[in-house]
Design a protein around this motif. Structure first.
Motif, PDB file in Angstrom:
ATOM      1  N   ARG A   1       0.838  -1.196   0.000  1.00  0.00           N
ATOM      2  CA  ARG A   1       0.000   0.000   0.000  1.00  0.00           C
ATOM      3  C   ARG A   1       0.874   1.248   0.000  1.00  0.00           C
ATOM      4  O   ARG A   1       2.088   1.171   0.217  1.00  0.00           O
TER       5      ARG A   1
ATOM      6  N   HIS B   1      -6.480   0.014  -0.218  1.00  0.00           N
ATOM      7  CA  HIS B   1      -6.006  -1.186   0.476  1.00  0.00           C
ATOM      8  C   HIS B   1      -4.606  -1.578   0.024  1.00  0.00           C
ATOM      9  O   HIS B   1      -3.739  -1.907   0.816  1.00  0.00           O
TER      10      HIS B   1
ATOM     11  N   GLY C   1      -8.332  -7.410   0.734  1.00  0.00           N
ATOM     12  CA  GLY C   1      -9.024  -6.152   0.409  1.00  0.00           C
ATOM     13  C   GLY C   1     -10.438  -6.382  -0.078  1.00  0.00           C
ATOM     14  O   GLY C   1     -11.268  -5.475  -0.027  1.00  0.00           O
TER      15      GLY C   1
ATOM     16  N   HIS D   1      -7.989   1.906   4.115  1.00  0.00           N
ATOM     17  CA  HIS D   1      -7.283   2.102   5.382  1.00  0.00           C
ATOM     18  C   HIS D   1      -7.738   3.398   6.039  1.00  0.00           C
ATOM     19  O   HIS D   1      -7.918   4.421   5.365  1.00  0.00           O
TER      20      HIS D   1
END
Ligand SMILES: [Fe+2]
Length: 293
Positions: free
Chosen positions: A42, A48, A98, A122
């Motif tokens: 990431r 994700h 994800g 996130h």
């Protein structure tokens, strides 16, 4: 427009997941997940993952992932592509890290693209950091630039932002000047992947971090005319060319495409980079993409 941003690129190559440490410690990506031999990395943004590394017999693109708003947008685009005869998969829930929901399609070069929604995001974004925030753009070499350009624009809804003579065309799906660019070449391959840094300072810090790891820039630092973005290219041992960039031009719906001449004072606005070396050109030509999903 249904497709609203570039999310991630999945790359394949022999032993490619073993390069995760360079991409983490040097390039500044962050490990997000590992599953089935695939390393997912990431940036500091909410996606994700922005890169996935697959072990494959040959180097090439596994997929380029784009985002759509929601399931109804994904379903509507999939139906319209199928009705136009584009090779698409049925929309489905993803079981890879994800998650998400979406489908895959093949562009006229056979490149695998995916349109996804509902992928995990996130919450711990770290925009203060000097690490890549997100993917900025991918540049794709193509032997049929006009056909692929028409596919992205007429079928997928992208807009032309600018041209670099008749050699390159820059395409957008939001206010970023480009998230896809096409480069005319004799074969289909990946030219490079660019990562957005949050500032010119972060961009230079990225170059410095790579230098500390023993990697000098292979082209740059410099600043492009089209997109007005600083560039620093590295031909990495992964077998792919990665770029740090920042401050990409933002454009509105009234933006009028222009044709940029490929002359030094427009290709290299700062006059710092000069032309790419033959070795850099060869790295950017890449290997003919085997289209291995
Ligand atoms: Fe670039």
């Amino acid at each position: 427009m249904t497709i609203n941003r570039l999310r991630a690129i999945a790359l394949g190559g022999p032993g490619l997941p073993a390069h995760e440490s360079l991409l983490a410690e040097g390039w500044g990506l962050i490990a997000a997940a590992h599953a089935d031999g695939v390393a997912y990395l990431r940036g500091t943004g909410a996606e994700h993952h922005i890169v996935a590394l697959h072990d494959r017999p040959a180097h090439g693109i596994v997929s380029v992932d784009f985002a759509a708003d929601d399931r109804s947008a994904v379903d509507a685009l999939q139906r319209s592509l199928a009705a136009r005869g584009v090779r698409v998969t049925a929309p489905a829930a993803l079981t890879t890290p994800g998650g998400g929901y979406g489908f895959a399609l093949h562009d006229p070069d056979g490149r695998r693209l995916r349109v996804l929604c509902d992928v995990a995001r996130h919450a711990d974004t770290a925009d203060h950091d000097d690490h890549p925030r997100k993917l900025s753009h991918v540049v794709l070499n193509t032997p049929q630039m006009d056909v692929v350009k028409d596919f992205f624009c007429d079928v997928l809804g992208f807009k032309i932002s600018d041209w670099s003579e008749d050699q390159m065309v820059f395409l957008r799906c939001n206010s970023d000047h480009h998230c896809v660019a096409l480069n005319r070449l004799g074969h289909a391959s990946l030219n490079h992947v660019a990562f957005e840094m949050r500032s010119i300072h972060a961009y230079m810090r990225g170059i410095g971090r790579m230098k500390a790891k023993g990697f000098a820039t292979d082209w740059g630092p410099g600043r492009h005319g089209p997109g007005n973005n600083p560039f620093a290219y590295f031909a990495l041992p992964t077998g792919f060319v990665f770029e740090f960039t920042a401050e990409l031009q933002q454009v509105g719906p009234d933006h009028k495409p222009q044709v940029w001449q490929r002359v030094p004072h427009l290709s290299d606005l700062w006059g710092t980079a000069g032309p790419p070396t033959p070795a850099m050109r060869a790295a950017m030509a890449g290997r003919p993409d085997p289209n291995q999903a």
